[in-house]
Design a protein around this motif. Structure first.
Motif, PDB file in Angstrom:
ATOM      1  N   ASP A  69     -15.452  16.938 -16.366  1.00 23.33           N
ATOM      2  CA  ASP A  69     -15.203  18.354 -16.137  1.00 23.33           C
ATOM      3  C   ASP A  69     -13.792  18.638 -15.631  1.00 23.33           C
ATOM      4  OD1 ASP A  69     -15.779  16.996 -13.814  1.00 23.33           O
ATOM      5  OD2 ASP A  69     -16.886  18.636 -12.874  1.00 23.33           O
ATOM      6  N   ALA A  70     -12.927  17.626 -15.601  1.00 23.70           N
ATOM      7  CA  ALA A  70     -11.526  17.801 -15.208  1.00 23.70           C
ATOM      8  C   ALA A  70     -10.665  16.895 -16.084  1.00 23.70           C
ATOM      9  CB  ALA A  70     -11.341  17.473 -13.727  1.00 23.70           C
ATOM     10  N   PRO A  71     -10.485  17.253 -17.358  1.00 19.21           N
ATOM     11  CA  PRO A  71      -9.867  16.345 -18.330  1.00 19.21           C
ATOM     12  C   PRO A  71      -8.420  15.950 -18.035  1.00 19.21           C
ATOM     13  CG  PRO A  71     -10.203  18.528 -19.289  1.00 19.21           C
ATOM     14  CD  PRO A  71     -10.954  18.500 -18.009  1.00 19.21           C
ATOM     15  N   THR A  72      -7.685  16.744 -17.239  1.00 19.50           N
ATOM     16  CA  THR A  72      -6.285  16.389 -16.942  1.00 19.50           C
ATOM     17  C   THR A  72      -6.137  15.743 -15.567  1.00 19.50           C
ATOM     18  OG1 THR A  72      -5.752  18.563 -15.972  1.00 19.50           O
ATOM     19  CG2 THR A  72      -5.510  18.324 -18.375  1.00 19.50           C
ATOM     20  N   HIS A  73      -7.224  15.345 -14.957  1.00 21.39           N
ATOM     21  CA  HIS A  73      -7.184  14.854 -13.573  1.00 21.39           C
ATOM     22  C   HIS A  73      -6.267  13.646 -13.420  1.00 21.39           C
ATOM     23  CE1 HIS A  73      -8.680  13.290  -9.680  1.00 21.39           C
ATOM     24  NE2 HIS A  73      -9.016  14.552  -9.452  1.00 21.39           N
ATOM     25  N   PHE A  74      -6.346  12.689 -14.323  1.00 27.49           N
ATOM     26  CA  PHE A  74      -5.488  11.502 -14.227  1.00 27.49           C
ATOM     27  C   PHE A  74      -4.032  11.870 -14.456  1.00 27.49           C
ATOM     28  CE2 PHE A  74      -3.911   7.404 -16.273  1.00 27.49           C
ATOM     29  CZ  PHE A  74      -3.718   6.754 -15.061  1.00 27.49           C
ATOM     30  N   LEU A  75      -3.749  12.703 -15.448  1.00 23.82           N
ATOM     31  CA  LEU A  75      -2.374  13.136 -15.690  1.00 23.82           C
ATOM     32  C   LEU A  75      -1.815  13.862 -14.477  1.00 23.82           C
ATOM     33  CD1 LEU A  75      -2.471  14.445 -19.382  1.00 23.82           C
ATOM     34  CD2 LEU A  75      -1.363  12.378 -18.547  1.00 23.82           C
ATOM     35  N   ASP A  76      -2.634  14.711 -13.869  1.00 23.13           N
ATOM     36  CA  ASP A  76      -2.183  15.430 -12.677  1.00 23.13           C
ATOM     37  C   ASP A  76      -1.890  14.460 -11.540  1.00 23.13           C
ATOM     38  OD1 ASP A  76      -2.580  17.754 -14.108  1.00 23.13           O
ATOM     39  OD2 ASP A  76      -4.548  18.166 -13.219  1.00 23.13           O
ATOM     40  N   TRP A  77      -2.762  13.439 -11.393  1.00 20.73           N
ATOM     41  CA  TRP A  77      -2.549  12.437 -10.334  1.00 20.73           C
ATOM     42  C   TRP A  77      -1.252  11.663 -10.578  1.00 20.73           C
ATOM     43  CZ3 TRP A  77      -2.399   7.025 -10.149  1.00 20.73           C
ATOM     44  CH2 TRP A  77      -2.537   6.454  -8.873  1.00 20.73           C
ATOM     45  N   LEU A  78      -0.955  11.378 -11.840  1.00 18.12           N
ATOM     46  CA  LEU A  78       0.284  10.679 -12.175  1.00 18.12           C
ATOM     47  C   LEU A  78       1.512  11.554 -11.940  1.00 18.12           C
ATOM     48  CD1 LEU A  78      -0.776   8.941 -15.528  1.00 18.12           C
ATOM     49  CD2 LEU A  78      -0.229   7.784 -13.379  1.00 18.12           C
ATOM     50  N   GLY A  79       1.293  12.877 -11.962  1.00 20.93           N
ATOM     51  CA  GLY A  79       2.404  13.796 -11.770  1.00 20.93           C
ATOM     52  C   GLY A  79       3.144  14.142 -13.044  1.00 20.93           C
ATOM     53  N   TYR A  80       2.480  13.951 -14.195  1.00 22.98           N
ATOM     54  CA  TYR A  80       3.104  14.300 -15.458  1.00 22.98           C
ATOM     55  C   TYR A  80       2.890  15.788 -15.728  1.00 22.98           C
ATOM     56  CZ  TYR A  80       3.244   9.272 -16.430  1.00 22.98           C
ATOM     57  OH  TYR A  80       3.471   7.932 -16.378  1.00 22.98           O
ATOM     58  N   PRO A  81       3.946  16.565 -15.820  1.00 22.17           N
ATOM     59  CA  PRO A  81       3.779  18.005 -16.059  1.00 22.17           C
ATOM     60  C   PRO A  81       3.433  18.318 -17.508  1.00 22.17           C
ATOM     61  CG  PRO A  81       6.110  17.450 -15.993  1.00 22.17           C
ATOM     62  CD  PRO A  81       5.359  16.184 -15.667  1.00 22.17           C
ATOM     63  N   GLY A  82       2.581  19.306 -17.692  1.00 23.04           N
ATOM     64  CA  GLY A  82       2.247  19.769 -19.038  1.00 23.04           C
ATOM     65  C   GLY A  82       1.776  18.641 -19.919  1.00 23.04           C
ATOM     66  N   SER A  83       2.369  18.563 -21.117  1.00 21.61           N
ATOM     67  CA  SER A  83       1.971  17.539 -22.078  1.00 21.61           C
ATOM     68  C   SER A  83       2.745  16.241 -21.909  1.00 21.61           C
ATOM     69  CB  SER A  83       2.179  18.063 -23.506  1.00 21.61           C
ATOM     70  OG  SER A  83       3.556  18.371 -23.719  1.00 21.61           O
ATOM     71  N   ASP A  84       3.696  16.222 -20.968  1.00 26.55           N
ATOM     72  CA  ASP A  84       4.492  15.017 -20.753  1.00 26.55           C
ATOM     73  C   ASP A  84       3.588  13.875 -20.305  1.00 26.55           C
ATOM     74  OD1 ASP A  84       6.718  13.353 -20.457  1.00 26.55           O
ATOM     75  OD2 ASP A  84       6.832  13.809 -18.319  1.00 26.55           O
ATOM     76  N   GLY A  85       3.674  12.774 -20.982  1.00 21.37           N
ATOM     77  CA  GLY A  85       2.889  11.608 -20.610  1.00 21.37           C
ATOM     78  C   GLY A  85       1.533  11.514 -21.261  1.00 21.37           C
ATOM     79  N   ALA A  86       1.125  12.554 -21.986  1.00 21.76           N
ATOM     80  CA  ALA A  86      -0.215  12.543 -22.564  1.00 21.76           C
ATOM     81  C   ALA A  86      -0.428  11.357 -23.487  1.00 21.76           C
ATOM     82  CB  ALA A  86      -0.472  13.849 -23.309  1.00 21.76           C
ATOM     83  N   ASN A  87       0.627  10.924 -24.170  1.00 23.34           N
ATOM     84  CA  ASN A  87       0.503   9.812 -25.111  1.00 23.34           C
ATOM     85  C   ASN A  87       0.986   8.489 -24.528  1.00 23.34           C
ATOM     86  OD1 ASN A  87      -0.512  10.884 -27.773  1.00 23.34           O
ATOM     87  ND2 ASN A  87       1.139  12.336 -27.381  1.00 23.34           N
ATOM     88  N   ARG A  88       1.208   8.457 -23.228  1.00 22.71           N
ATOM     89  CA  ARG A  88       1.627   7.214 -22.600  1.00 22.71           C
ATOM     90  C   ARG A  88       0.438   6.270 -22.423  1.00 22.71           C
ATOM     91  NH1 ARG A  88       5.976   8.530 -17.780  1.00 22.71           N
ATOM     92  NH2 ARG A  88       7.084  10.228 -18.823  1.00 22.71           N
ATOM     93  N   PHE A  89       0.760   4.987 -22.454  1.00 24.59           N
ATOM     94  CA  PHE A  89      -0.211   3.949 -22.156  1.00 24.59           C
ATOM     95  C   PHE A  89       0.293   3.249 -20.895  1.00 24.59           C
ATOM     96  CE2 PHE A  89      -0.683   4.843 -26.597  1.00 24.59           C
ATOM     97  CZ  PHE A  89      -2.034   4.728 -26.848  1.00 24.59           C
ATOM     98  N   VAL A  90      -0.233   3.660 -19.757  1.00 21.14           N
ATOM     99  CA  VAL A  90       0.280   3.180 -18.486  1.00 21.14           C
ATOM    100  C   VAL A  90      -0.340   1.838 -18.135  1.00 21.14           C
ATOM    101  CG1 VAL A  90       0.654   5.547 -17.702  1.00 21.14           C
ATOM    102  CG2 VAL A  90      -1.468   4.378 -17.104  1.00 21.14           C
ATOM    103  N   PRO A 228       1.326   6.304 -32.570  1.00 22.15           N
ATOM    104  CA  PRO A 228       2.196   6.701 -31.455  1.00 22.15           C
ATOM    105  C   PRO A 228       1.781   8.014 -30.805  1.00 22.15           C
ATOM    106  CG  PRO A 228       3.494   5.929 -33.314  1.00 22.15           C
ATOM    107  CD  PRO A 228       2.090   6.036 -33.802  1.00 22.15           C
ATOM    108  N   VAL A 229       1.230   8.928 -31.611  1.00 22.11           N
ATOM    109  CA  VAL A 229       0.804  10.233 -31.106  1.00 22.11           C
ATOM    110  C   VAL A 229      -0.588  10.517 -31.658  1.00 22.11           C
ATOM    111  CG1 VAL A 229       1.281  12.704 -31.037  1.00 22.11           C
ATOM    112  CG2 VAL A 229       3.172  11.076 -31.029  1.00 22.11           C
ATOM    113  N   GLY A 230      -1.418  11.153 -30.831  1.00 18.02           N
ATOM    114  CA  GLY A 230      -2.745  11.477 -31.347  1.00 18.02           C
ATOM    115  C   GLY A 230      -3.751  11.550 -30.227  1.00 18.02           C
ATOM    116  N   PRO A 231      -5.038  11.478 -30.525  1.00 19.45           N
ATOM    117  CA  PRO A 231      -5.615  11.470 -31.876  1.00 19.45           C
ATOM    118  C   PRO A 231      -5.647  12.857 -32.491  1.00 19.45           C
ATOM    119  CG  PRO A 231      -7.356  11.427 -30.243  1.00 19.45           C
ATOM    120  CD  PRO A 231      -6.067  11.368 -29.478  1.00 19.45           C
ATOM    121  N   HIS A 232      -5.786  12.894 -33.820  1.00 19.27           N
ATOM    122  CA  HIS A 232      -5.731  14.155 -34.543  1.00 19.27           C
ATOM    123  C   HIS A 232      -6.991  14.427 -35.352  1.00 19.27           C
ATOM    124  CE1 HIS A 232      -1.609  14.661 -33.365  1.00 19.27           C
ATOM    125  NE2 HIS A 232      -1.236  13.532 -33.934  1.00 19.27           N
TER     126      HIS A 232
END
Length: 453
Positions: A69-90, A228-232
């Motif tokens: 119910d919080a799909p961007t929670h990990f991205l927010d914790w990482l501190g990636y703004p907006g779509s930045d980092g969405a396709n990263r493999f950390v 590199p980008v996706g999924p689509h």
């Protein structure tokens, strides 16, 4: 006297057990005992306890939230703004830190409802209303509900390798010395060619090994790469095909839209498709689709795939299809002979190191976990019909030897694969524990209301 909150004991504080505990605390009511025998793996488990920076997540950061119910929670914790980092493999250790952070938050917010117990569960006895669980260093603890969350069981030795000792053979690929003590002229044989084998290749590289690695498996297939980008993949209805027809559907669809899209289209439906199949249909899927599904479904980060491809081009990494027949122990080396897939040709290789990368154990008859063995000896658990793990119902309730689902003995995580097939990746586990937490708290609330009435 105020009512005593029910106690839920979770055996295993890896990803599945920890996320279940955190989700339970999002609901009012139960006290949670989170039991873990390995202090270094609390909240991390085996996969996310690695400290090797080359071990990356196999899922994009955008799909690694701990909460459905919080799909961007990990991205927010990482501190990636907006779509930045969405396709990263950390790094996997970073994700482990994220789950550890969530557990620490839960402990701070609910010190009276969550207790970490350091020790190994070695046995359990059902009581009239609950369980008595034996924990090393703690004697026995009492709980109302017992949940098995031990994660993947360690691999078992193939018959030809039994009796072969270190330093030549390492049955545990994660042991500290499995990838050390080698010279560049030494040859290494990995048994298996999946994600574990890829991790060990990277660990060997990190340890400074620059020799030749052979990865032997039945089909010699290795995991494919993420785009590199996706999924689509666009949303689609759940296909009606089952068994062999499903195998043909996937192959035909892959030829039409590409294998990544063909697999991604099915991801939202895989558990439902599995549950609709009878035993014979499931067996056909396991026999004909699973080997190819696994290497296309469980993918590598693009950077890791590029590294593996480079090692292959340099001739330092070779994937071999075949089956081991004999192993001759030469003391500081071993001569391994295998039959090449698709014929009667035999090949041999003298190696200085053999590492078991066959992946998790499914067969409960070979299980070394003391609690699992005690429960099974009491007739309280049994293997699922296809021997993929524990036999559980759709709610995670463990079936006893007579097939009866038990309300106060449940399982979560990879050992429930027989019921839902896909339950290894974080997106599947987070959904399972989220739903199980709601189910358990609803059941406990209904039980309390019944007692009050």
């Amino acid at each position: 006297m105020p009512p005593v909150n029910p106690v839920i004991a979770i055996i295993g504080a890896g990803l599945s057990g920890t996320l279940l505990a955190i989700n339970l605390l999002r609901h009012p009511g139960p006290h949670v005992l989170l039991v873990e025998r390995n202090a270094s793996r609390v909240a991390r488990g085996l996969a996310y306890a690695t400290e090797n920076s080359r071990h990356l997540l196999n899922v994009r950061a955008s799909n690694m939230s701990a909460f459905p119910d919080a799909p961007t929670h990990f991205l927010d914790w990482l501190g990636y703004p907006g779509s930045d980092g969405a396709n990263r493999f950390v790094e996997r250790s970073t994700f482990g830190g994220y789950i550890q952070h969530l557990l620490n938050e839960a402990l701070a917010a609910h010190p009276d409802r969550l207790t970490l117990v350091a020790g190994e569960a070695t046995g359990a006895v059902p009581l009239d209303a609950g369980w008595s669980v034996d924990i090393t260093g703690h004697g026995t603890i009492a709980c109302d509900t017992l949940i098995l969350a031990q994660g993947n069981l360690p691999p078992s030795d193939l018959p030809p390798l039994r009796g072969l000792g270190t330093p030549v053979y390492h049955s545990n690929p994660w042991s500290a010395d499995a990838t050390t003590g080698l010279e560049d002229e030494d040859r290494v044989l990995l048994i298996g060619s999946g994600l574990t084998a890829i991790d060990i290749v990277l660990s060997l590289e990190s340890a400074g090994y620059r020799g030749t690695i052979h990865a032997l498996s039945r089909r010699g297939l290795r995991p494919r790469a993420h785009a590199p980008v996706g999924p689509h993949a666009a949303p689609m209805a759940c296909p009606e095909a089952r068994g062999s027809k499903l195998v043909r559907h996937v192959r035909d669809r892959a030829a039409e839209v590409g294998w990544r899209t063909a697999i991604d289209e099915l991801r939202p439906h895989t558990q439902d498709m599995w549950r609709r199949m009878d035993r014979a249909e499931r067996q056909r899927v396991l026999r004909h689709l699973r080997p190819f599904w696994d290497v296309h479904r469980h993918r590598l980060a693009p950077a890791i795939d590029q590294k593996i491809a480079t090692l292959q081009m340099e001739g330092r990494l070779r994937f071999i299809p075949g089956k081991i027949e004999t192993v001759e122990d030469h003391g500081d080396s071993a001569l391994v002979t295998w039959r090449v897939r698709g014929g009667e040709t035999r090949r041999s290789l003298d190696v200085r190191r053999i590492i078991n990368c066959t992946g998790p154990l499914f067969d409960l008859d070979k299980c070394a976990d003391p609690l699992m063995n005690v429960l099974r000896a009491q007739g309280l658990t049994r293997a699922d019909p296809l021997a993929l793990g524990l036999d559980v119902d759709v709610d995670g309730r463990v079936r006893d030897n007579g097939g009866v689902a038990q309300d106060n003995l449940l399982a979560v995580g990879p050992m429930t694969r027989g019921e839902c097939w896909e339950i290894v990746a974080v997106p599947d586990i987070r959904r399972q524990v989220w739903e199980l937490a709601r189910y358990l708290t609803d059941q406990l609330a209904a039980s309390a209301a019944g007692r009050a009435a």
